[in-house]
Design a protein around this motif. Structure first.
Motif, PDB file in Angstrom:
ATOM      1  N   THR A  49       2.579  -4.383  -0.234  1.00  0.00           N
ATOM      2  CA  THR A  49       2.611  -3.737  -1.541  1.00  0.00           C
ATOM      3  C   THR A  49       4.040  -3.525  -1.997  1.00  0.00           C
ATOM      4  N   LEU A  50       4.200  -3.172  -3.262  1.00  0.00           N
ATOM      5  CA  LEU A  50       5.527  -2.935  -3.818  1.00  0.00           C
ATOM      6  C   LEU A  50       6.177  -1.691  -3.234  1.00  0.00           C
ATOM      7  N   THR A  51       5.383  -0.824  -2.621  1.00  0.00           N
ATOM      8  CA  THR A  51       5.923   0.414  -2.042  1.00  0.00           C
ATOM      9  C   THR A  51       6.347   0.240  -0.589  1.00  0.00           C
ATOM     10  N   GLY A  52       6.263  -0.985  -0.072  1.00  0.00           N
ATOM     11  CA  GLY A  52       6.680  -1.226   1.303  1.00  0.00           C
ATOM     12  C   GLY A  52       5.588  -0.993   2.328  1.00  0.00           C
ATOM     13  N   ARG A  53       4.351  -0.788   1.867  1.00  0.00           N
ATOM     14  CA  ARG A  53       3.238  -0.587   2.781  1.00  0.00           C
ATOM     15  C   ARG A  53       2.418  -1.876   2.883  1.00  0.00           C
ATOM     16  N   TYR A  54       1.471  -1.874   3.806  1.00  0.00           N
ATOM     17  CA  TYR A  54       0.613  -3.037   4.018  1.00  0.00           C
ATOM     18  C   TYR A  54      -0.836  -2.629   3.784  1.00  0.00           C
ATOM     19  N   GLN A  55      -1.621  -3.591   3.256  1.00  0.00           N
ATOM     20  CA  GLN A  55      -3.041  -3.346   3.033  1.00  0.00           C
ATOM     21  C   GLN A  55      -3.861  -4.454   3.668  1.00  0.00           C
ATOM     22  N   LEU A  56      -4.969  -4.063   4.289  1.00  0.00           N
ATOM     23  CA  LEU A  56      -5.913  -4.996   4.883  1.00  0.00           C
ATOM     24  C   LEU A  56      -7.200  -4.907   4.073  1.00  0.00           C
ATOM     25  N   HIS A  57      -7.567  -6.009   3.436  1.00  0.00           N
ATOM     26  CA  HIS A  57      -8.766  -6.002   2.606  1.00  0.00           C
ATOM     27  C   HIS A  57      -9.981  -5.560   3.418  1.00  0.00           C
ATOM     28  N   ASP A  58     -10.912  -4.882   2.748  1.00  0.00           N
ATOM     29  CA  ASP A  58     -12.074  -4.312   3.441  1.00  0.00           C
ATOM     30  C   ASP A  58     -12.825  -5.359   4.261  1.00  0.00           C
ATOM     31  N   LEU A  59     -13.068  -6.535   3.674  1.00  0.00           N
ATOM     32  CA  LEU A  59     -13.816  -7.559   4.404  1.00  0.00           C
ATOM     33  C   LEU A  59     -12.983  -8.155   5.537  1.00  0.00           C
ATOM     34  N   LEU A  60     -11.684  -8.277   5.341  1.00  0.00           N
ATOM     35  CA  LEU A  60     -10.818  -8.737   6.423  1.00  0.00           C
ATOM     36  C   LEU A  60     -10.761  -7.708   7.544  1.00  0.00           C
ATOM     37  N   ARG A  61     -10.853  -6.436   7.183  1.00  0.00           N
ATOM     38  CA  ARG A  61     -10.898  -5.383   8.209  1.00  0.00           C
ATOM     39  C   ARG A  61     -12.162  -5.536   9.065  1.00  0.00           C
ATOM     40  N   LEU A  62     -13.281  -5.815   8.407  1.00  0.00           N
ATOM     41  CA  LEU A  62     -14.518  -6.033   9.156  1.00  0.00           C
ATOM     42  C   LEU A  62     -14.404  -7.271  10.041  1.00  0.00           C
ATOM     43  N   PHE A  63     -13.800  -8.332   9.500  1.00  0.00           N
ATOM     44  CA  PHE A  63     -13.600  -9.552  10.283  1.00  0.00           C
ATOM     45  C   PHE A  63     -12.730  -9.255  11.504  1.00  0.00           C
ATOM     46  N   ALA A  64     -11.619  -8.542  11.275  1.00  0.00           N
ATOM     47  CA  ALA A  64     -10.705  -8.226  12.374  1.00  0.00           C
ATOM     48  C   ALA A  64     -11.377  -7.336  13.409  1.00  0.00           C
TER      49      ALA A  64
END
Length: 758
Positions: A392-407
């Motif tokens: 993200t522009l704020t220097g954080r990371y996001q894991l999409h909900d479906l990718l979170r389930l996959f992971a």
């Protein structure tokens, strides 16, 4: 001259009618003899408009003949996408394309700018699997084809499934652009790349390089300049490419996702189950691929309700499996990228599924893997480059909900239970230890962390501590629940204890009573009445100040008083009485409030607890004011100010600043009751500044409303309007009771015509 006549035939007819040789036309128009010959023989593509205009000038055509020649040229140009195989094919259906308005506008602007000789000739569209990169590219072809008279070309580079060598699409693009086999045979790889650059520089083409694997695959296919636009789609951001425009796609907005489903299902069916359709959009994580799979699933099963799919998708363990329609599987799209990861990155992705918040920093990765911060950041950047993690522009990371389930599914299959549990323990320990250090910045006798503390985040001042506690609240709150579930009671009470003074700065977080309920139960499990008294009293505070549940607050305070008496803890006995006094005052029971706060003062004095004594004094003064004894209340509040002004005061820092702000505000309220409006306005004005300085917006809002009330009485309507509007602008950061009063006072002010607003 027929519009269906080939351009070369039409050109030759006009030249012969004018009795001009090719050399004479070339001299008059500036177009080379060879180019004219190639056009007449049909050996080259239709020229650009400016070349046709030059030929018309050289042939001295009148306006009608000029327009006919231009029309013949336009009719001969392809306006559909051309596959690199050379077959004319329309882009796949984009009839139900939905949303992406800002992205489409940006690509159109890029096309317009490069068309005038400015702008950047290459745009990279990147994003996670299934976010609609290819669909957006094909929609762009459909939208902008008329802007590219020399053709639109789409080439699939198969970047994830089985990437093609760049020499193959290079050769096919050159053939599609009309380069002869003989000429191609004369050039090596570098020569062909140069030839493509030259052609794209001369012509006005739109080239889509779809599903690129990396920078090396596309570099030979890019123009150096000119009026053509190359649009690259890739799961990776291709950060190694220079001088390109970048567009990052993510999930759709909720409205866009719902609208896509409505278009696929039909408005009648979708609107009949609007709530369920909205749930499907959410459960699909608003990811276009998942939405299309869900929409296709429902289209095929027209007899099933949308709510039936909602129930299937609600099970997180089965959701990815349910998002399958024919040979299209959302999980398969993720799997292709996952297989390309290094071992470290694959494990990082699996472990990030354990993060209990919507986003994260690199510190989470370091805590989970037990590595250093920069090492974790490097691995997480690999995930970003693979399109599996969003930066993200704020220097954080996001894991999409479906990718979170996959992971998480991969974590269950591939991680040994012991290693997974160890990672969870490391994350929980780091979150709660950091929360303790951050919270203690505001506790008397603590402040800055000890020199021995080695943290993964910077907590060098109180502002950094507050920012961390608020931004990471979803994660450390979840960690606190996890610790309680695992019987880590000491860690639970230690964390809640550290928040004692910080919670005053974030009153309307919404979870303080929950935090102190957990810590009260943990203290009870430890069979520690001393600690239990403290946490029950803090729960009473939260029930009063945050939840406005005054009767429950009195019950908790009484329970805390019993524990404190059993433990012989005098300060906690005083605290219980003080919190109960505030609850009684809010219930309008002013006499009980005065009696309990006075008893609390006596106990605090007995224990020589200055911080507690100050709070009890403020409560006692407020109770006197509610009893109609505002002048006596002023005496008490001035006594507090004198104590705070003494050079040898035993209280300093955050506690002193916060108490001064509360007391200044209380004096302003005393003056309002006494109708001393000028003094009331000045104290409230000072209180606003002080509350803002210590970072208590909710109390600044209360002081602004008091100031507005005093200013109305003083006839200062303009300033009163400003103050009350500022209070309303605080929104959720202010107490709802205060906001209602601000609105009532604001409505009482006359409008610009001197008439009441209501």
């Amino acid at each position: 001259m027929s519009e269906e006549k080939p351009f070369g035939v039409a050109l030759r007819a006009l030249r012969q009618r004018a009795r001009l040789t090719m050399e004479e036309v070339a001299e008059a128009s500036g177009v080379s003899v060879r180019a004219i010959g190639d056009m007449e023989r049909g050996r080259s593509r239709v020229p650009q408009r400016r070349t046709v205009v030059a030929l018309a000038d050289g042939l001295a055509l009148d306006d009608r003949e000029r327009e006919e020649l231009l029309a013949t040229a336009r009719a001969a140009r392809p306006t559909r996408a051309v596959a690199v195989s050379g077959t004319l094919v329309p882009p796949r259906s984009v009839r139900d394309f939905t949303g992406r308005g800002p992205e489409r506008a940006r690509l159109r602007k890029a096309a317009e700018q490069v068309g005038t000789g400015g702008g950047v000739p290459v745009s990279v569209v990147s994003g996670p699997p299934g976010c609609g990169k290819t669909t957006l590219a094909l929609k762009t072809v459909a939208d902008l084809a008329e802007m590219f008279p020399d053709g639109c070309f789409v080439v699939d580079l198969h970047g994830v499934a089985g990437p093609v060598d760049p020499a193959e699409p290079l050769l096919k693009l050159l053939k599609a652009l009309g380069v002869s086999d003989r000429r191609l045979g004369q050039e090596d790889a570098a020569g062909r790349a140069g030839l493509l650059r030259a052609l794209l520089g001369e012509r006005r083409c739109l080239v889509v390089l779809d599903n690129a694997r990396d920078e090396a695959q596309v570099r030979p296919l890019l123009p150096a300049g000119g009026r053509s636009l190359v649009l690259i789609t890739s799961r990776r951001p291709l950060t190694g490419l220079e001088d390109v425009d970048r567009l990052t796609l993510s999930e759709m907005t909720q409205d866009e996702a719902v609208e896509l489903l409505r278009r696929m299902l039909g408005t009648d069916r979708a609107d009949a189950e609007a709530g369920a359709v909205a749930q499907v959009a959410q459960l699909c994580g608003r990811l276009p691929l998942a939405l299309r799979v869900a929409g296709n699933w429902l289209t095929v099963r027209s007899g099933w309700s949308v709510d039936h799919l909602v129930r299937r998708l609600a099970d997180e363990e089965r959701r990815l499996g349910a998002l399958t329609a024919g040979d299209v599987r959302v999980e398969a799209a993720f799997e292709l990228s996952y297989r390309e990861l290094s071992g470290q990155a694959a494990r990082m992705l699996r472990l990030l599924s354990l993060v209990p918040g919507p986003d994260m920093t690199a510190a989470y990765g370091a805590a989970l893997t037990g590595t250093g911060l920069y090492e974790a950041e490097d691995v997480m950047e690999e995930l970003v480059e693979s399109g599996l993690l969003q930066a993200t522009l704020t220097g954080r990371y996001q894991l999409h909900d479906l990718l979170r389930l996959f992971a998480h599914a991969r974590l269950s299959k591939e991680e040994e239970p012991g290693r997974r549990e160890a990672a969870e323990d490391r994350l929980r320990a780091w979150l709660l230890e950091t929360a303790v250090v951050a919270g203690r910045w505001y506790k008397p006798k603590y402040g800055a962390p000890p020199p021995s503390w080695q943290g993964l985040v910077a907590l060098e001042n109180a502002e950094q501590a507050r920012a961390w506690l608020q931004s990471e609240a979803p994660a450390w709150r979840a960690a606190l629940h996890s610790a309680a579930d695992k019987g880590e009671y000491i860690r639970v009470v230690e964390t809640a204890d550290a928040m004692e003074w910080f919670c005053d700065l974030w009153v309307f977080w919404g979870h303080w009573s929950e935090v102190y309920d957990l810590s009260s139960r943990a203290a009870a499990a430890l069979d520690d009445p001393d600690t239990q008294a403290f946490h029950l009293n803090m729960q009473a505070w939260a029930l009063v100040e945050c939840d406005h549940r005054y009767h429950e607050a009195i019950e908790r305070a009484e329970e805390g008083l019993r524990c404190a008496r059993r433990a012989g803890n005098v300060p906690q006995q005083a605290s219980a009485l003080s919190h109960a006094a505030v609850a009684h005052r809010r219930l309008g029971e002013a006499r009980a409030a005065a009696e309990k706060s006075l008893a609390s003062i006596d106990l605090y004095e007995q224990a020589d607890d200055c911080e507690g004594w100050l709070g009890a004094m403020v409560t006692y003064g407020s109770s006197l004011r509610f009893l109609g004894r505002a002048a006596e209340a002023q005496v008490q509040h001035r006594r507090i100010m004198a104590f705070l002004d003494a050079p040898d005061r035993p209280v300093s820092g955050h506690v002193a600043d916060m108490t001064r702000a509360h007391t200044t505000y209380a004096l302003g309220l005393d003056h309002i009751v006494l109708k001393e409006w000028s003094e009331a306005a000045q104290h409230h004005r000072d209180a606003v500044a002080q509350f803002r300085r210590v970072g208590m917006p909710h109390m600044a809002g209360s002081a602004l409303v008091g100031l507005g009330e005093a200013l109305i009485e003083l006839g200062e309507g303009t300033e009163a309007h400003s103050c009350l509007s500022q209070a309303l602008d605080l929104g959720d950061a202010a107490d709802s009771v205060v906001l209602r009063k601000a609105r009532t006072l604001l409505d009482s002010l006359p409008d610009a015509d001197g008439q009441p607003r209501r």
